[in-house]
Design a protein around this motif. Structure first.
Motif, PDB file in Angstrom:
ATOM      1  N   ILE A   1      46.944  60.170  49.928  1.00 18.85           N
ATOM      2  CA  ILE A   1      45.969  61.264  49.911  1.00 18.85           C
ATOM      3  C   ILE A   1      45.939  61.916  51.278  1.00 18.85           C
ATOM      4  CG2 ILE A   1      43.549  61.875  49.562  1.00 18.85           C
ATOM      5  CD1 ILE A   1      43.365  59.375  47.735  1.00 18.85           C
ATOM      6  N   GLY A   2      46.216  63.214  51.310  1.00 22.06           N
ATOM      7  CA  GLY A   2      46.300  63.930  52.572  1.00 22.06           C
ATOM      8  C   GLY A   2      45.292  65.052  52.696  1.00 22.06           C
ATOM      9  N   GLU A   3      45.115  65.478  53.916  1.00 25.40           N
ATOM     10  CA  GLU A   3      44.223  66.580  54.255  1.00 25.40           C
ATOM     11  C   GLU A   3      44.589  67.842  53.467  1.00 25.40           C
ATOM     12  OE1 GLU A   3      43.626  68.932  58.366  1.00 25.40           O
ATOM     13  OE2 GLU A   3      43.536  66.750  58.531  1.00 25.40           O
ATOM     14  N   ARG A   4      43.591  68.543  53.007  1.00 31.84           N
ATOM     15  CA  ARG A   4      43.702  69.831  52.302  1.00 31.84           C
ATOM     16  C   ARG A   4      44.227  69.717  50.864  1.00 31.84           C
ATOM     17  NH1 ARG A   4      40.183  70.907  55.357  1.00 31.84           N
ATOM     18  NH2 ARG A   4      40.605  71.542  57.461  1.00 31.84           N
ATOM     19  N   MET A   5      44.369  68.498  50.355  1.00 26.56           N
ATOM     20  CA  MET A   5      44.767  68.333  48.960  1.00 26.56           C
ATOM     21  C   MET A   5      43.574  68.694  48.070  1.00 26.56           C
ATOM     22  SD  MET A   5      46.982  64.798  49.103  1.00 26.56           S
ATOM     23  CE  MET A   5      47.839  64.958  47.549  1.00 26.56           C
ATOM     24  N   GLU A   6      43.858  69.257  46.924  1.00 26.51           N
ATOM     25  CA  GLU A   6      42.796  69.613  45.981  1.00 26.51           C
ATOM     26  C   GLU A   6      42.398  68.378  45.176  1.00 26.51           C
ATOM     27  OE1 GLU A   6      41.759  72.816  42.471  1.00 26.51           O
ATOM     28  OE2 GLU A   6      43.860  72.388  42.894  1.00 26.51           O
ATOM     29  N   VAL A   7      41.091  68.191  44.998  1.00 30.01           N
ATOM     30  CA  VAL A   7      40.568  67.109  44.167  1.00 30.01           C
ATOM     31  C   VAL A   7      40.119  67.741  42.858  1.00 30.01           C
ATOM     32  CG1 VAL A   7      38.835  65.282  43.970  1.00 30.01           C
ATOM     33  CG2 VAL A   7      39.799  65.838  46.216  1.00 30.01           C
ATOM     34  N   ILE A   8      40.662  67.226  41.748  1.00 28.30           N
ATOM     35  CA  ILE A   8      40.308  67.767  40.436  1.00 28.30           C
ATOM     36  C   ILE A   8      39.827  66.641  39.531  1.00 28.30           C
ATOM     37  CG2 ILE A   8      41.845  69.761  40.543  1.00 28.30           C
ATOM     38  CD1 ILE A   8      43.864  68.204  38.890  1.00 28.30           C
ATOM     39  N   GLY A   9      38.957  67.010  38.614  1.00 28.13           N
ATOM     40  CA  GLY A   9      38.484  66.046  37.634  1.00 28.13           C
ATOM     41  C   GLY A   9      39.553  65.784  36.593  1.00 28.13           C
ATOM     42  N   ALA A  10      39.316  64.814  35.724  1.00 28.67           N
ATOM     43  CA  ALA A  10      40.252  64.498  34.645  1.00 28.67           C
ATOM     44  C   ALA A  10      40.429  65.699  33.716  1.00 28.67           C
ATOM     45  CB  ALA A  10      39.747  63.289  33.861  1.00 28.67           C
ATOM     46  N   ASP A  11      39.448  66.603  33.722  1.00 33.35           N
ATOM     47  CA  ASP A  11      39.495  67.813  32.899  1.00 33.35           C
ATOM     48  C   ASP A  11      40.235  68.961  33.584  1.00 33.35           C
ATOM     49  OD1 ASP A  11      37.590  68.175  34.880  1.00 33.35           O
ATOM     50  OD2 ASP A  11      35.977  68.741  33.515  1.00 33.35           O
ATOM     51  N   GLY A  12      40.754  68.720  34.803  1.00 31.17           N
ATOM     52  CA  GLY A  12      41.513  69.742  35.529  1.00 31.17           C
ATOM     53  C   GLY A  12      40.670  70.709  36.334  1.00 31.17           C
ATOM     54  N   VAL A  13      39.358  70.513  36.373  1.00 30.21           N
ATOM     55  CA  VAL A  13      38.450  71.408  37.090  1.00 30.21           C
ATOM     56  C   VAL A  13      38.329  70.985  38.554  1.00 30.21           C
ATOM     57  CG1 VAL A  13      36.064  72.262  37.201  1.00 30.21           C
ATOM     58  CG2 VAL A  13      37.176  71.939  34.983  1.00 30.21           C
ATOM     59  N   HIS A  14      38.368  71.977  39.453  1.00 23.58           N
ATOM     60  CA  HIS A  14      38.264  71.760  40.907  1.00 23.58           C
ATOM     61  C   HIS A  14      36.942  71.071  41.251  1.00 23.58           C
ATOM     62  CE1 HIS A  14      38.814  72.766  45.196  1.00 23.58           C
ATOM     63  NE2 HIS A  14      37.527  73.036  45.179  1.00 23.58           N
ATOM     64  N   VAL A  15      37.034  69.975  42.006  1.00 21.57           N
ATOM     65  CA  VAL A  15      35.857  69.243  42.486  1.00 21.57           C
ATOM     66  C   VAL A  15      35.661  69.481  43.978  1.00 21.57           C
ATOM     67  CG1 VAL A  15      34.859  66.934  42.843  1.00 21.57           C
ATOM     68  CG2 VAL A  15      36.023  67.469  40.689  1.00 21.57           C
ATOM     69  N   GLY A  16      36.768  69.581  44.727  1.00 18.97           N
ATOM     70  CA  GLY A  16      36.674  69.782  46.167  1.00 18.97           C
ATOM     71  C   GLY A  16      38.044  69.763  46.811  1.00 18.97           C
ATOM     72  N   THR A  17      38.030  69.787  48.143  1.00 18.02           N
ATOM     73  CA  THR A  17      39.249  69.749  48.944  1.00 18.02           C
ATOM     74  C   THR A  17      39.121  68.607  49.936  1.00 18.02           C
ATOM     75  OG1 THR A  17      39.423  72.151  48.755  1.00 18.02           O
ATOM     76  CG2 THR A  17      40.731  71.105  50.483  1.00 18.02           C
ATOM     77  N   VAL A  18      40.166  67.810  50.060  1.00 21.26           N
ATOM     78  CA  VAL A  18      40.148  66.644  50.954  1.00 21.26           C
ATOM     79  C   VAL A  18      40.053  67.094  52.408  1.00 21.26           C
ATOM     80  CG1 VAL A  18      41.441  64.630  51.775  1.00 21.26           C
ATOM     81  CG2 VAL A  18      41.500  65.250  49.347  1.00 21.26           C
ATOM     82  N   ASP A  19      39.072  66.551  53.122  1.00 19.91           N
ATOM     83  CA  ASP A  19      39.007  66.683  54.572  1.00 19.91           C
ATOM     84  C   ASP A  19      39.790  65.504  55.162  1.00 19.91           C
ATOM     85  OD1 ASP A  19      38.326  67.522  57.134  1.00 19.91           O
ATOM     86  OD2 ASP A  19      36.375  66.547  57.100  1.00 19.91           O
ATOM     87  N   LYS A  20      39.450  64.298  54.701  1.00 17.43           N
ATOM     88  CA  LYS A  20      40.177  63.091  55.111  1.00 17.43           C
ATOM     89  C   LYS A  20      39.710  61.931  54.250  1.00 17.43           C
ATOM     90  CE  LYS A  20      37.012  61.512  58.722  1.00 17.43           C
ATOM     91  NZ  LYS A  20      36.911  61.064  60.107  1.00 17.43           N
ATOM     92  N   VAL A  21      40.448  60.824  54.336  1.00 17.78           N
ATOM     93  CA  VAL A  21      40.021  59.576  53.714  1.00 17.78           C
ATOM     94  C   VAL A  21      39.209  58.832  54.752  1.00 17.78           C
ATOM     95  CG1 VAL A  21      40.749  57.389  52.698  1.00 17.78           C
ATOM     96  CG2 VAL A  21      41.994  59.490  52.155  1.00 17.78           C
ATOM     97  N   ASP A  22      38.025  58.412  54.362  1.00 14.83           N
ATOM     98  CA  ASP A  22      37.087  57.748  55.261  1.00 14.83           C
ATOM     99  C   ASP A  22      36.725  56.391  54.648  1.00 14.83           C
ATOM    100  OD1 ASP A  22      35.172  57.098  57.133  1.00 14.83           O
ATOM    101  OD2 ASP A  22      33.768  58.673  56.574  1.00 14.83           O
ATOM    102  N   GLY A  23      37.461  55.355  55.044  1.00 14.36           N
ATOM    103  CA  GLY A  23      37.230  54.027  54.467  1.00 14.36           C
ATOM    104  C   GLY A  23      37.638  53.997  53.013  1.00 14.36           C
TER     105      GLY A  23
END
Length: 84
Positions: free
Chosen positions: A7-29
């Motif tokens: 998982i990298g910075e600026r990757m798109e996070v989508i739900g199982a339904d394909g809808v945008h949830v957010g954009t990765v800033d970073k993995v924190d723990g």
């Protein structure tokens, strides 16, 4: 659980339904920290939101797909205020 190194910075996070949830800033723990740009409006504005890594189903190219639909995934989000 998914390998967090995929998982990298600026990757798109989508739900199982394909809808945008957010954009990765970073993995924190054991969580994905989303960018403030996706923080919403009103009381949510200016907060980073976090998604547990346990919700990640897979990483597909530049997208992080969650195991939950977007409307359910946002109920798992945690907020963290940033100091001003």
């Amino acid at each position: 659980m998914i390998d967090a190194a995929k998982i990298g910075e600026r990757m798109e996070v989508i739900g199982a339904d394909g809808v945008h949830v957010g954009t990765v800033d970073k993995v924190d723990g054991d969580r994905i920290k989303l960018t403030k740009r996706d923080s919403g409006e009103g009381a949510h504005r200016g907060h980073h939101h976090f998604i547990p890594l346990s919700l990640v189903a897979e990483v597909e190219g530049q997208k992080v797909r969650l195991s939950a639909n977007s409307d359910v995934a946002v109920t798992f989000e945690e907020e963290k205020s940033e100091p001003t």
